[in-house]
Scaffold this active site. Sequence first.
Site, mmCIF file in Angstrom:
data_model
loop_
_atom_site.group_PDB
_atom_site.id
_atom_site.type_symbol
_atom_site.label_atom_id
_atom_site.label_comp_id
_atom_site.label_asym_id
_atom_site.label_seq_id
_atom_site.Cartn_x
_atom_site.Cartn_y
_atom_site.Cartn_z
ATOM 1 N N ASP A 91 -15.433 -50.870 52.340
ATOM 2 C CA ASP A 91 -15.555 -49.674 51.509
ATOM 3 C C ASP A 91 -15.568 -48.404 52.362
ATOM 4 O O ASP A 91 -15.989 -48.411 53.513
ATOM 5 C CB ASP A 91 -16.853 -49.774 50.681
ATOM 6 C CG ASP A 91 -16.867 -48.788 49.523
ATOM 7 O OD1 ASP A 91 -15.785 -48.360 49.072
ATOM 8 O OD2 ASP A 91 -17.969 -48.430 49.067
ATOM 9 N N ASN A 140 -12.743 -46.047 52.436
ATOM 10 C CA ASN A 140 -11.431 -45.505 52.817
ATOM 11 C C ASN A 140 -11.198 -44.103 52.242
ATOM 12 O O ASN A 140 -10.686 -43.211 52.918
ATOM 13 C CB ASN A 140 -10.305 -46.404 52.298
ATOM 14 C CG ASN A 140 -10.288 -47.758 52.957
ATOM 15 O OD1 ASN A 140 -10.999 -47.987 53.931
ATOM 16 N ND2 ASN A 140 -9.484 -48.667 52.425
ATOM 17 N N ARG A 166 -6.176 -40.045 49.599
ATOM 18 C CA ARG A 166 -6.885 -41.329 49.665
ATOM 19 C C ARG A 166 -6.047 -42.442 50.309
ATOM 20 O O ARG A 166 -6.569 -43.266 51.056
ATOM 21 C CB ARG A 166 -7.319 -41.760 48.261
ATOM 22 C CG ARG A 166 -8.392 -40.871 47.636
ATOM 23 C CD ARG A 166 -8.766 -41.361 46.246
ATOM 24 N NE ARG A 166 -9.283 -42.712 46.275
ATOM 25 C CZ ARG A 166 -10.552 -43.035 46.551
ATOM 26 N NH1 ARG A 166 -11.433 -42.099 46.797
ATOM 27 N NH2 ARG A 166 -10.923 -44.290 46.559
ATOM 28 N N HIS A 206 -6.568 -45.685 53.040
ATOM 29 C CA HIS A 206 -6.251 -47.105 52.854
ATOM 30 C C HIS A 206 -5.328 -47.603 53.977
ATOM 31 O O HIS A 206 -5.475 -48.717 54.460
ATOM 32 C CB HIS A 206 -5.595 -47.338 51.488
ATOM 33 C CG HIS A 206 -6.494 -47.027 50.327
ATOM 34 N ND1 HIS A 206 -7.802 -47.458 50.266
ATOM 35 C CD2 HIS A 206 -6.288 -46.324 49.176
ATOM 36 C CE1 HIS A 206 -8.350 -47.032 49.126
ATOM 37 N NE2 HIS A 206 -7.457 -46.338 48.458
ATOM 38 N N SER A 214 -10.910 -55.264 43.741
ATOM 39 C CA SER A 214 -11.797 -55.893 42.748
ATOM 40 C C SER A 214 -11.172 -55.848 41.355
ATOM 41 O O SER A 214 -10.233 -55.073 41.102
ATOM 42 C CB SER A 214 -13.145 -55.164 42.725
ATOM 43 O OG SER A 214 -13.012 -53.900 42.109
ATOM 44 N N LEU A 268 -8.684 -69.989 62.098
ATOM 45 C CA LEU A 268 -9.428 -69.066 61.235
ATOM 46 C C LEU A 268 -8.841 -69.121 59.826
ATOM 47 O O LEU A 268 -7.621 -69.132 59.663
ATOM 48 C CB LEU A 268 -9.296 -67.641 61.796
ATOM 49 C CG LEU A 268 -9.783 -66.493 60.918
ATOM 50 C CD1 LEU A 268 -11.311 -66.512 60.803
ATOM 51 C CD2 LEU A 268 -9.324 -65.151 61.486
ATOM 52 N N ARG A 328 -21.227 -54.773 54.250
ATOM 53 C CA ARG A 328 -20.600 -53.732 53.430
ATOM 54 C C ARG A 328 -20.562 -52.449 54.241
ATOM 55 O O ARG A 328 -21.596 -51.939 54.672
ATOM 56 C CB ARG A 328 -21.353 -53.465 52.126
ATOM 57 C CG ARG A 328 -20.618 -52.385 51.303
ATOM 58 C CD ARG A 328 -21.180 -52.157 49.928
ATOM 59 N NE ARG A 328 -20.301 -51.225 49.194
ATOM 60 C CZ ARG A 328 -19.962 -51.345 47.919
ATOM 61 N NH1 ARG A 328 -20.431 -52.331 47.205
ATOM 62 N NH2 ARG A 328 -19.160 -50.457 47.341
ATOM 63 N N LEU A 346 -23.515 -54.818 45.680
ATOM 64 C CA LEU A 346 -22.567 -55.926 45.850
ATOM 65 C C LEU A 346 -21.243 -55.688 45.137
ATOM 66 O O LEU A 346 -20.236 -56.330 45.454
ATOM 67 C CB LEU A 346 -23.180 -57.237 45.343
ATOM 68 C CG LEU A 346 -24.306 -57.821 46.201
ATOM 69 C CD1 LEU A 346 -24.849 -59.091 45.559
ATOM 70 C CD2 LEU A 346 -23.808 -58.137 47.617
HETATM 71 C C1 IPE Z 1 -15.814 -52.502 46.248
HETATM 72 O O1 IPE Z 1 -15.609 -51.159 46.521
HETATM 73 C C2 IPE Z 1 -14.504 -53.210 46.124
HETATM 74 C C3 IPE Z 1 -13.720 -53.329 47.345
HETATM 75 C C4 IPE Z 1 -14.086 -52.972 48.538
HETATM 76 C C5 IPE Z 1 -12.444 -53.948 47.173
HETATM 77 P P1 IPE Z 1 -15.610 -50.070 45.339
HETATM 78 O O2 IPE Z 1 -15.435 -48.757 46.000
HETATM 79 O O3 IPE Z 1 -14.633 -50.436 44.313
HETATM 80 O O4 IPE Z 1 -17.082 -50.229 44.750
HETATM 81 P P2 IPE Z 1 -17.934 -49.254 43.849
HETATM 82 O O5 IPE Z 1 -17.066 -48.828 42.721
HETATM 83 O O6 IPE Z 1 -18.339 -48.095 44.703
HETATM 84 O O7 IPE Z 1 -19.121 -50.068 43.447
HETATM 85 C C1 IPE Z 2 -12.333 -49.310 49.682
HETATM 86 O O1 IPE Z 2 -12.388 -47.952 49.845
HETATM 87 C C2 IPE Z 2 -10.971 -49.822 49.295
HETATM 88 C C3 IPE Z 2 -10.882 -50.333 47.933
HETATM 89 C C4 IPE Z 2 -11.868 -50.386 47.077
HETATM 90 C C5 IPE Z 2 -9.609 -50.814 47.473
HETATM 91 P P1 IPE Z 2 -12.545 -46.967 48.607
HETATM 92 O O2 IPE Z 2 -11.184 -46.628 48.121
HETATM 93 O O3 IPE Z 2 -13.473 -47.497 47.614
HETATM 94 O O4 IPE Z 2 -13.165 -45.710 49.334
HETATM 95 P P2 IPE Z 2 -14.316 -44.748 48.780
HETATM 96 O O5 IPE Z 2 -15.474 -45.622 48.401
HETATM 97 O O6 IPE Z 2 -13.745 -44.014 47.625
HETATM 98 O O7 IPE Z 2 -14.640 -43.879 49.953
HETATM 99 MG MG MG Z 3 -15.472 -47.356 47.318
#
Ligand code: IPE
Ligand code: IPE
Ligand code: MG
Length: 248
Positions: free
Chosen positions: A21, A23, A34, A38, A66, A132, A189, A196
């Site tokens: 999380d 990115n 954004r 990624h 997710s 792995l 995380r 979670l």
């Molecule tokens: C969790 O991150 C899902 C992934 C890392 C793929 P999110 O950014 O989607 O989670 P929330 O929305 O902050 O809980």
């Molecule tokens: C995690 O980073 C990647 C995915 C959930 C696909 P985010 O895109 O959730 O990044 P933030 O949480 O907005 O910084």
């Molecule tokens: Mg996120």
Amino acid sequence: MSVQQSFDSLPIPRHVAIIMDGNGRWARSQHKPRLFGHKAGVDSVQEAVECAGEWGIEVLTLYAFSTENWKRPADEVGGLMGLLKNYLLKELSRMLKNNIRLTCIGDIEKLPTDVRAVLETSIKETSGNDKLTLNLALSYGGRAELIRGIRNIVEKVRSGKLSVSDIDEDCMDAHLYTAHLPDPDLLIRTGGESRLSNFLLWQASYAEIYFTDVMWPEFRRNAFLDALREYQNRERRFGKTSAQIKSG
Ligand code: IPE
Ligand code: IPE
Ligand code: MG
């Protein structure tokens, strides 16, 4: 003490699962869109896979998308799917060379057809590898996984393949996407949130959880090593007392 020396005497988690999380927030800090975050995150994925192989971790599960992430704007979802496809195309030869088996968990029926095709090819081509296991959580949600498992169990009970008394923890395990994997020992995380987000709800019951403020694009070897060191300093008691654990 070198990394390898210390690893010889301390426990290495068999299965590490990571919620990648941060990115988007990292990209914003760089005044970039954004998707830039990624893209940078893919480099962290490569590094994490490399470290896991080197350190003798058996399974690395990466939460890449997710069930809830489908709610994001279409251009972001499309961008993520494109990155996933490119990653798989680019990495197949390296996975074959490094004896990496690719597996995935989640509702992959929902993925775009071209992405799914590449994914299925990579899974098939690497299925004989055994160093792995790189397990990608794609269109994955823990609740949806449990419901799917329960439905399958109920169907089997209905058709007489299972009886109600057969339903125990092993039976539940066997009906989850992760049936082929041990439970995670360490769940990391990144990105500063302490939740979670529907990840491995059943399987993480006894995982050591490590939250870090480091954003995923900056989670590289040293940050991963910090998580591993922390894991090695924890005492896993599984309900027992500390004295019981120490007496073996
Ligand atoms: C969790 O991150 C899902 C992934 C890392 C793929 P999110 O950014 O989607 O989670 P929330 O929305 O902050 O809980
Ligand atoms: C995690 O980073 C990647 C995915 C959930 C696909 P985010 O895109 O959730 O990044 P933030 O949480 O907005 O910084
Ligand atoms: Mg996120």
